[in-house]
Design an enzyme around this catalytic site. Structure first.
Site, mmCIF file in Angstrom:
data_model
loop_
_atom_site.group_PDB
_atom_site.id
_atom_site.type_symbol
_atom_site.label_atom_id
_atom_site.label_comp_id
_atom_site.label_asym_id
_atom_site.label_seq_id
_atom_site.Cartn_x
_atom_site.Cartn_y
_atom_site.Cartn_z
ATOM 1 N N ASN A 148 -0.021 -10.601 9.140
ATOM 2 C CA ASN A 148 -1.197 -11.330 8.661
ATOM 3 C C ASN A 148 -2.039 -11.912 9.793
ATOM 4 O OD1 ASN A 148 -1.356 -11.457 5.640
ATOM 5 N ND2 ASN A 148 0.774 -12.097 5.907
ATOM 6 N N GLY A 149 -1.850 -11.454 11.022
ATOM 7 C CA GLY A 149 -2.681 -11.978 12.094
ATOM 8 C C GLY A 149 -2.080 -11.750 13.463
ATOM 9 N N LYS A 150 -2.762 -12.257 14.507
ATOM 10 C CA LYS A 150 -2.344 -12.077 15.891
ATOM 11 C C LYS A 150 -1.318 -13.126 16.288
ATOM 12 C CE LYS A 150 -6.846 -10.199 17.324
ATOM 13 N NZ LYS A 150 -8.014 -10.387 18.226
ATOM 14 N N ILE B 214 -0.127 -11.518 22.500
ATOM 15 C CA ILE B 214 1.110 -10.831 22.890
ATOM 16 C C ILE B 214 1.654 -9.952 21.766
ATOM 17 C CG2 ILE B 214 1.823 -12.544 24.580
ATOM 18 C CD1 ILE B 214 3.593 -13.816 22.474
ATOM 19 N N GLY B 215 0.978 -9.932 20.607
ATOM 20 C CA GLY B 215 1.462 -9.095 19.513
ATOM 21 C C GLY B 215 0.620 -9.273 18.277
ATOM 22 N N ASP C 67 13.991 -8.713 5.365
ATOM 23 C CA ASP C 67 13.140 -7.830 6.176
ATOM 24 C C ASP C 67 13.746 -7.651 7.568
ATOM 25 O OD1 ASP C 67 11.013 -6.147 6.608
ATOM 26 O OD2 ASP C 67 9.636 -7.725 7.202
#
Length: 691
Positions: free
Chosen positions: A367-369, A362-363, A482
């Site tokens: 640093n990863g899925k 879904i995104g 952030d």
């Protein structure tokens, strides 16, 4: 035959033993208190001869100690003197039914007076995050805790525990007492609710390295069987002389903690019988009586039978699972023990995501899925898979150490974490049905997903309340570092929730962040971060200001071929054309209020002001969103006039140029060129990332 006469030395020795016993003995009892009996600290006070440790003041500590130290060991020996104490206490919740009760009180032996080194909330005014578990504390306590804290392995939210230098109890038991034997020879356990305002009497005895803790409602004869009966050697814990007394605290959860009477003796264990148990005031809050129902008893009976059947059916499965977990624990690293309560098994996550199927993606994170998953019971989750590289490890630890302990309706909830062999990490969150905010505000978004003006402002309010909680609402100050639209997620009701704490840092409210490395996303970085790398609550405020402009204008902070967003909005405001920056798709629609939109844009500009001292706090931002602008308009009554006055009184962009080497809002290249040899930065796409 000569008769042997008793040697004088025997009489001398006997005299010394009797004298030392007399010196070491100490007895006192108080059926009501006055200011000469006790040392009081924090908000503790004596009112109508009742010792009130805390009232309905939030985040407060109350401590009371007997006015002199008491002997606890035989001189020049490790032998701990026996002692017996009894006291009557009451914990009363707030009369405001919307206020949750907490946190509890502790009977303590401590070598020091005062409350230095202690914090409120779940720490009970006994320790803090840094000294909890330190063997040099030399503190022994019996806690009466009404908050189930996983951090301290609490068994429930209504228990009695033995504390040795730590709030993680060595032994604990649900609060209650064992009734005397009935005609059938049975001895039943009666559970007691600690914080219902009722008066309870406690007996604590220590002799021959055994501690007994007993409690019962006032007026009930002391039960023969204690609640806790524990072998306990206190020789390494207690010093020769100690202070004895009580401590308690409140946090967001508040209640009154009272001591009505108290006795203590290390020579006369019958002194406890002199406490008055009749005619005491009641602190029970009147409420509608609750009557036991047959349906409830039948439900418990049926439920217990079902549970027993399930236990029998799955006993073999449980044994295998425990063996597997024991193997995992044997291979754990130090940091894993600290956050163990949130750990989930890889098998659970693999099944929930259908083997991390590409159909469930879904995104994509830094640093990863990110995968959607469904746990047993239909609970939907989002799983972020993180690389095992160094930066991925830092992000992983940052999230579970900060977000894992924060609870707020406008923060994305962290449900747990998972570590697979060979360093593959996963973070498990509540699933946000409507995705991230950036997918619903930009011009290149699907028209059917575009948010209305009212929805955008409401989401900004949600993020503001979350940031206020991070800055002021927890025991430590949390800097997100952030803040941007892609890190704001939308739940099923389109409420905004702030997430992605991979760059977050926490420190004490009175401390200043020590990092000097530039972290964050280009376009949201405050000028002072570029200059010295030091983050603060005001740098979070700057990022939130950029977020306001981003959401209301429908464009990214930095876009190719266009001026930076903040510069553009400032210039148009100075030209009297502020409303031209608003997303054109919002104008003319129902719910579009020009005055409210202008107020929000003004607030975004004020938050993104280059001088951090001129920016509002998040508390002031929340006040403005609630319709109150007091405190922000010290120079003029109108916010736009206030902003223009700031620009005219000081050439803002010239100040940018003088201090940071560029004449407008910082771009990616500007930040890279401003880097000095003393500042360490690593560049990863649009992230200025160095933790």
């Amino acid at each position: 035959m000569k008769k042997h006469q008793p040697k004088p030395v025997l009489f001398i020795l006997a005299f010394i033993i009797l004298s030392s016993h007399s010196v070491l003995s100490l007895d006192f009892f108080f059926n009501g208190f006055n200011s000469t009996n006790l040392f009081l600290y924090g908000i503790a006070q004596i009112d109508s001869r009742i010792l009130t440790l805390t009232n309905e003041t939030s985040f407060a500590i109350g401590r009371a100690l007997y006015s002199s130290k008491i002997p606890t060991k035989t001189p020049n020996s490790s032998h701990v003197l026996p002692f017996s104490t009894s006291f009557i206490f009451s914990m009363a919740p707030s009369r405001n039914k919307d206020t949750l009760p907490g946190h509890g009180l502790v009977f303590i032996f401590t070598p020091n007076t005062g409350i230095n080194g202690t914090t409120a909330s779940q720490n009970l005014g006994l320790f803090n995050l840094s000294n909890n578990g330190d063997p040099t504390n030399h503190v022994f306590g019996v806690e009466f805790d009404v908050f189930a804290n996983q951090e301290f392995d609490d068994i429930d939210d209504n228990h009695v525990g033995i504390d040795i230098n730590s709030l993680t109890s060595t032994t604990s038991h649900t609060a209650g007492y064992y009734s005397d034997f009935n005609e059938d020879g049975d001895q039943g356990f009666e559970k007691l609710k600690l914080n219902n305002g009722k008066n309870y009497q406690v007996w604590i005895d220590y002799e021959d390295s055994v501690i007994n803790v007993t409690m019962a409602p006032v007026g009930v004869k002391r039960p023969k069987r204690p609640l806790l009966n524990v072998p306990l050697n206190l020789s390494d814990v207690l010093e020769d002389e100690m202070y004895v007394g009580f401590t308690s605290s409140t946090g967001r959860l508040v209640q009154s903690h009272r001591i009505l009477s108290w006795s203590f003796s290390n020579s006369n264990f019958s002194l406890n019988e002199r406490l008055i148990t009749t005619g005491l005031p009641s602190f029970v809050i009147p409420k509608t009586p609750f009557h036991k129902r047959r349906s409830f008893i039948a439900g418990v009976t049926v439920g217990s039978f079902v549970i027993l059947v399930l236990i029998a059916l799955f006993s073999l499965f449980l044994i295998k699972r425990e063996r597997r977990r024991a193997k995992e624990r044997a291979e754990m690293e130090d940091w894993e023990f600290e956050y163990w309560p949130h750990r989930m098994t890889y098998q659970e996550i693999d099944a929930a995501t259908k083997g991390f199927s590409d159909d469930n993606v879904i995104g994509f994170g830094g640093n990863g899925k990110v995968y959607k998953g469904v746990l047993p019971g239909g609970i939907e989750i989002a799983v972020k898979r993180i690389s095992h590289e160094n930066d991925g490890m830092k992000e992983f630890l940052a999230e579970i150490s900060s977000l894992g302990r924060l609870k707020h309706r406008s923060l994305v909830g962290l449900k747990g974490w998972c570590k697979k062999e060979k360093g593959s990490f996963m973070l498990i969150y509540d699933y946000m049905e409507n995705g991230s905010l950036d997918k619903r505000v930009y011009y290149d978004c699907d028209e059917t997903n575009i948010l209305t003006c009212e929805e955008r402002i409401r989401i900004l309010k949600d993020v503001a309340s979350a940031l206020l909680y991070l800055h002021e609402g927890w025991e430590a100050k949390v800097l997100h570092r952030d803040i941007k639209a892609s890190n704001v997620l939308l739940d099923k009701d389109m409420n905004g929730r702030l997430g992605d704490f991979g760059l977050a840092r926490m420190h004490g409210h009175s401390q200043v962040a020590t990092t000097t490395r530039v972290v964050g996303t280009v376009g949201y970085l405050a000028p002072e971060v570029v200059r010295n790398g030091r983050a603060s609550t005001q740098t979070d405020v700057f990022g939130f200001g950029v977020l306001i402009l981003e959401v209301m204008c429908g464009r990214r902070p930095i876009e190719h071929g266009k001026p930076p967003l903040v510069d553009w909005v400032w210039q148009l405001m100075m030209q009297g054309e502020l409303l031209t920056v608003v997303d054109a798709r919002l104008k003319g629609n129902e719910g579009f209020n020009e005055e409210e939109v202008k107020k929000v844009l003004h607030l975004g500009l004020l938050c993104s002001y280059p001088n951090p001292d001129s920016r509002p706090t998040m508390r002031q931002v929340v006040i403005v969103f609630e319709g109150k602008n007091e405190g922000l308009e010290s120079e003029t009554e109108d916010m736009e006039a206030h902003l223009l006055a700031k620009v005219k009184s000081r050439d803002m962009w010239a100040n940018y140029s003088q201090n940071f080497g560029y004449a407008s809002h910082p771009t990616f290249d500007d930040i890279r060129q401003s880097n000095s040899s003393s500042m360490s930065l690593s560049w990863n796409n649009t992230i200025v990332d160095g933790r």
